[in-house]
Design a protein around this motif. Structure first.
Motif, PDB file in Angstrom:
ATOM      1  N   TYR A  34      13.346 -24.192 -11.464  1.00 17.61           N
ATOM      2  CA  TYR A  34      13.095 -22.762 -11.461  1.00 17.61           C
ATOM      3  C   TYR A  34      14.513 -22.066 -11.041  1.00 17.61           C
ATOM      4  O   TYR A  34      14.881 -21.273 -11.921  1.00 17.61           O
ATOM      5  CB  TYR A  34      11.960 -22.130 -10.627  1.00 17.61           C
ATOM      6  CG  TYR A  34      11.863 -20.628 -10.735  1.00 17.61           C
ATOM      7  CD1 TYR A  34      10.767 -20.405 -11.776  1.00 17.61           C
ATOM      8  CD2 TYR A  34      12.068 -19.727 -10.038  1.00 17.61           C
ATOM      9  CE1 TYR A  34      10.446 -18.971 -11.921  1.00 17.61           C
ATOM     10  CE2 TYR A  34      11.926 -18.307 -10.230  1.00 17.61           C
ATOM     11  CZ  TYR A  34      11.066 -18.040 -11.227  1.00 17.61           C
ATOM     12  OH  TYR A  34      10.468 -16.648 -11.445  1.00 17.61           O
ATOM     13  N   ARG A  88       7.695 -17.654 -17.516  1.00 20.93           N
ATOM     14  CA  ARG A  88       8.353 -18.534 -16.280  1.00 20.93           C
ATOM     15  C   ARG A  88       7.542 -18.151 -14.898  1.00 20.93           C
ATOM     16  O   ARG A  88       7.268 -18.945 -14.092  1.00 20.93           O
ATOM     17  CB  ARG A  88       9.853 -18.235 -15.972  1.00 20.93           C
ATOM     18  CG  ARG A  88      10.420 -19.287 -15.313  1.00 20.93           C
ATOM     19  CD  ARG A  88      11.951 -19.167 -15.758  1.00 20.93           C
ATOM     20  NE  ARG A  88      12.742 -18.167 -15.027  1.00 20.93           N
ATOM     21  CZ  ARG A  88      13.404 -18.278 -14.189  1.00 20.93           C
ATOM     22  NH1 ARG A  88      13.738 -19.316 -13.477  1.00 20.93           N
ATOM     23  NH2 ARG A  88      14.041 -16.943 -13.479  1.00 20.93           N
ATOM     24  N   SER A  95      10.316 -24.212 -16.702  1.00 23.16           N
ATOM     25  CA  SER A  95      11.503 -23.232 -16.505  1.00 23.16           C
ATOM     26  C   SER A  95      12.522 -23.807 -17.446  1.00 23.16           C
ATOM     27  O   SER A  95      13.285 -23.212 -18.272  1.00 23.16           O
ATOM     28  CB  SER A  95      12.169 -23.068 -15.186  1.00 23.16           C
ATOM     29  OG  SER A  95      11.145 -22.430 -14.486  1.00 23.16           O
TER      30      SER A  95
END
Ligand SMILES: [Zn+2]
Length: 149
Positions: A34, A88, A95
């Motif tokens: 992420y 996301r 991601s």
């Protein structure tokens, strides 16, 4: 509601349930990916930011001069952005999943916001029917199938 729509809605509901389960079991690696995206991301609007050569190359390979949603030239719309088809915020482990990424213009990205793909298709069908077909063909079907399995 026709059969295709019904199947699509069911597929998204299923993926949503799978997503919620997965969300509750996020791993350290998910968070790392992420964050990696924040570094990797390429935005070339008014100024380039968060840029890496790799993401620039990816954007060049995966876009032409026009935004696939509104059809306008990127240069007219403030530049290119990388968007997550499945947001996301709801699918942090996707991601850096390339099947989940596409290049769209800034205003279209803002409008799409945190909408789930199915919600987004419904929104476009209602509010921008002339752009809908362009969205429909970009549906992340392969990704959805892989989540389902
Ligand atoms: Zn656009």
């Amino acid at each position: 509601m026709n059969l295709e729509e019904k199947e699509l809605r069911e597929l998204f509901e299923l993926v949503d349930r799978i997503g919620n389960k997965r969300y509750n079991r996020l791993t350290d690696e998910d968070f790392i990916n992420y964050r990696k995206f924040d570094y990797w991301r390429y935005v070339n609007g008014d100024h380039e930011c968060g840029t890496t050569q790799e993401s620039k190359d990816w954007v060049r390979e995966h876009s032409d001069w026009h935004c696939p949603i509104c059809g306008d030239r990127f240069s007219k719309k403030g530049g290119r952005t990388i968007d997550h088809k499945l947001p996301r915020s709801q699918y942090p482990w996707l991601s850096l999943e390339f099947k989940n990424l596409w290049v769209i213009c800034k205003p279209c990205n803002l409008q799409k916001g945190e909408m789930h793909w199915y919600e987004y298709e419904q929104y476009m069908l209602t509010h921008h029917p002339s752009s809908y077909e362009g969205i429909r063909i970009m549906r992340p079907t392969q990704l959805l199938q892989s989540l389902k399995n």
